[in-house]
Design an enzyme around this catalytic site. Structure first.
Site, PDB file in Angstrom:
ATOM      1  N   CYS A 214     -16.098   1.281  18.922  1.00 29.65           N
ATOM      2  CA  CYS A 214     -16.812   0.006  19.038  1.00 29.65           C
ATOM      3  C   CYS A 214     -16.342  -1.032  18.036  1.00 29.65           C
ATOM      4  CB  CYS A 214     -18.309   0.249  18.907  1.00 29.65           C
ATOM      5  SG  CYS A 214     -18.895   1.513  20.055  1.00 29.65           S
ATOM      6  N   HIS A 354     -23.521  -6.140  13.755  1.00 33.63           N
ATOM      7  CA  HIS A 354     -23.215  -5.082  14.724  1.00 33.63           C
ATOM      8  C   HIS A 354     -24.508  -4.667  15.432  1.00 33.63           C
ATOM      9  CE1 HIS A 354     -20.952  -1.914  16.583  1.00 33.63           C
ATOM     10  NE2 HIS A 354     -21.685  -0.956  16.044  1.00 33.63           N
ATOM     11  N   GLU A 365     -26.502  -0.970   8.118  1.00 35.97           N
ATOM     12  CA  GLU A 365     -25.772  -2.240   8.081  1.00 35.97           C
ATOM     13  C   GLU A 365     -26.504  -3.262   7.221  1.00 35.97           C
ATOM     14  OE1 GLU A 365     -23.880  -5.653  11.051  1.00 35.97           O
ATOM     15  OE2 GLU A 365     -25.348  -4.220  11.850  1.00 35.97           O
ATOM     16  N   LYS A 385     -26.207  -8.042  20.883  1.00 37.60           N
ATOM     17  CA  LYS A 385     -26.464  -6.860  21.703  1.00 37.60           C
ATOM     18  C   LYS A 385     -27.904  -6.776  22.194  1.00 37.60           C
ATOM     19  CE  LYS A 385     -22.901  -4.031  19.427  1.00 37.60           C
ATOM     20  NZ  LYS A 385     -22.511  -4.982  18.360  1.00 37.60           N
ATOM     21  N   HIS A 390     -24.628  -3.034  24.318  1.00 35.95           N
ATOM     22  CA  HIS A 390     -23.488  -2.681  23.466  1.00 35.95           C
ATOM     23  C   HIS A 390     -22.268  -2.483  24.352  1.00 35.95           C
ATOM     24  CE1 HIS A 390     -20.965  -1.239  20.456  1.00 35.95           C
ATOM     25  NE2 HIS A 390     -21.651  -0.235  19.963  1.00 35.95           N
ATOM     26  N   PHE A 449     -17.639   4.739  16.156  1.00 34.79           N
ATOM     27  CA  PHE A 449     -17.626   6.186  15.927  1.00 34.79           C
ATOM     28  C   PHE A 449     -16.336   6.552  15.185  1.00 34.79           C
ATOM     29  CE2 PHE A 449     -20.495   7.916  19.606  1.00 34.79           C
ATOM     30  CZ  PHE A 449     -21.587   7.322  19.015  1.00 34.79           C
TER      31      PHE A 449
END
Length: 463
Positions: A214, A354, A365, A385, A390, A449
């Site tokens: 991502c 994010h 975050e 998002k 996402h 990830f």
């Protein structure tokens, strides 16, 4: 850029002390002043190395038009709804930010359009639309003047041609290897979006893909800008594309226990920083920027919509899917991006986070952001998002466009579904309603990830 931040040999030498004065004190003061001046952030000034944005193109759940996309974000509209592309009735998550009614007419010929994975279709359409916005439509006189050897494409994807891959495996199992299409490998691999777009537009410079889950799009922006700064390219088409809302894609993330299961109210499922969040919502699409050296853009009279000041990438080196709770990797990445950009933390007043709506990720975050930006007042942080889901490898591309539109319009879109915000979140998350905000410097965060972190820095263009 980093070399601009280092004190020069001349700056570190104190002037000779005049007669009658103690040289030690003068030397210390002069050295301190020189060190402070050398440490101050300095933005790039060389027009060959300054990188500007001249075009934006996208494919999204809100359509393929950049202005319409941002208008719907400003309105706080949710693009999330039930999945109807396949029978999801037996899945614990049955909704997503699924694109409906997509058409590639005018951008991909019919024969190829029927063969291509959506991941590739989204890439080609968004890339060509970005070039159109940059004043470089295919076949135009302006496009004909581009030095194709110094023009490249860098559009990545986290998952690649997942539908083509899934269909190929199914054909192998059910019908045997003879029924595997010869396009199986080419259309499944992650570099083919950049390759096909490059073939269509004739760009012969750097051409490859990056796949960092991502964080993919931001990695591509960062790498594309560095090709320009190093003098290897004049212009780059860069971003991310993704099309994973298919059974194996949804099922895979269900197995990771990453998805929201708010099937009774899908439009409120993506709720970053809300106490009741229960996972992210899958989205899809593509977001692409045309990035050029300022010198190249000025020579051809390009429309400049923003400036890319810098970026950074690094790794948590911690866990495959979980973020570091202390935010060390992310905070370091933010600091490195600001150093690369020649920007002090105090200059940043907008963050496109994010913010995926996961239990651990949102607060990790925010912890990292607080480590870098000590004073939350004046900074707005929002979550694209919350409305489009996402979009995985395409997320950073679509969010970069939202960041640049905030710069252009003086309006930041809301983070919707803010019903009961976590008390640890001290920043203004633009809850539920858009806000007027003149962006001085904006950053866009993307994490993937594997612990991949990425941050890119944009600002209004000033000659």
């Amino acid at each position: 850029m980093q070399s601009l931040l280092l004190p020069t040999a001349a700056a570190s030498v104190a002037p000779a002390a005049p007669r009658g004065r103690r040289p030690g004190r003068i030397s210390v003061r002069a050295s301190a002043t020189a060190a402070a001046a050398a440490a101050a952030p300095r933005r790039e000034t060389d027009p060959k190395k300054r990188v500007v944005i001249t075009g934006m193109g996208l494919v999204s759940v809100f359509g393929n038009d950049v202005d319409a996309y941002y208008d719907r974000l400003l309105a706080g509209e949710s693009g999330v709804g039930p999945i109807d592309r396949f029978d999801a009735s037996k899945f614990p998550t049955r909704f997503a930010g699924q694109i409906r009614g997509f058409s590639s007419e005018g951008y991909i010929d019919g024969k190829n359009d029927r063969r291509l994975d959506d991941c590739l279709r989204y890439c080609i359409v968004s890339g060509k639309k970005a070039l159109e916005a940059a004043g470089l439509p295919l076949g135009s006189e302006a496009m004909g003047k581009i030095d194709k050897a110094r023009a490249g494409v860098l559009v990545g994807t986290g998952m690649g041609g997942l539908q083509v891959f899934s269909d190929g495996v199914q054909n192998l199992i059910e019908k045997g290897y003879r029924k595997i299409t010869p396009f199986f490998i080419p259309y499944a691999i992650t570099n083919m979006g950049s390759a096909l777009l490059g073939m269509d537009i004739g760009f012969m410079g750097p051409n490859y893909s990056i796949s960092t889950a991502c964080a993919t799009s931001n990695y591509c922006f960062y790498a594309a800008a560095n090709h320009i700064r190093r003098g290897e390219a004049d212009i780059m088409v860069a971003g991310g594309t993704e099309a994973a809302i298919i059974p194996i894609g949804v099922g895979g993330f269900v197995a990771c226990r990453a998805l929201s299961q708010r099937n009774d109210d899908p439009q409120t499922a993506s709720r970053p920083w809300d106490k009741e969040r229960d996972g992210f919502v899958m989205g899809e699409g593509a977001g692409v920027l045309v990035m050029e050296s300022l010198e190249h853009a000025m020579k051809r009279g390009a429309p400049i919509v923003a400036e890319y000041l810098g970026g950074a990438v690094n790794c948590d080196a911690y866990h495959m899917t979980d973020p570091r709770a202390d935010g060390l990797g992310v905070s370091s990445c933010i600091r490195q991006s600001l150093e690369d950009a020649g920007v002090a933390p105090e200059e940043v007043n907008y963050i496109n986070a994010h913010a995926t709506s996961t239990l651990a990720g949102d607060l990790a975050e925010m912890n990292a952001i607080k480590q870098v930006f000590k004073d939350p007042s004046g900074i707005k942080v929002n979550a694209t998002k919350s409305m489009i889901g996402h979009c995985l490898g395409a997320a950073g591309g679509l969010e970069a466009i939202a960041t640049i539109k905030a710069i252009n319009t003086g309006l930041v879109h809301p983070s919707i579904n803010q019903f009961n915000r976590e008390p640890a979140v001290e920043f203004d998350t633009v809850p539920n309603v858009k806000a007027e905000h003149e962006v001085n410097v904006g950053i866009s965060n993307s994490f993937g990830f594997g612990g991949h972190n990425s941050v890119v820095v944009f600002a209004p263009f000033k000659p």
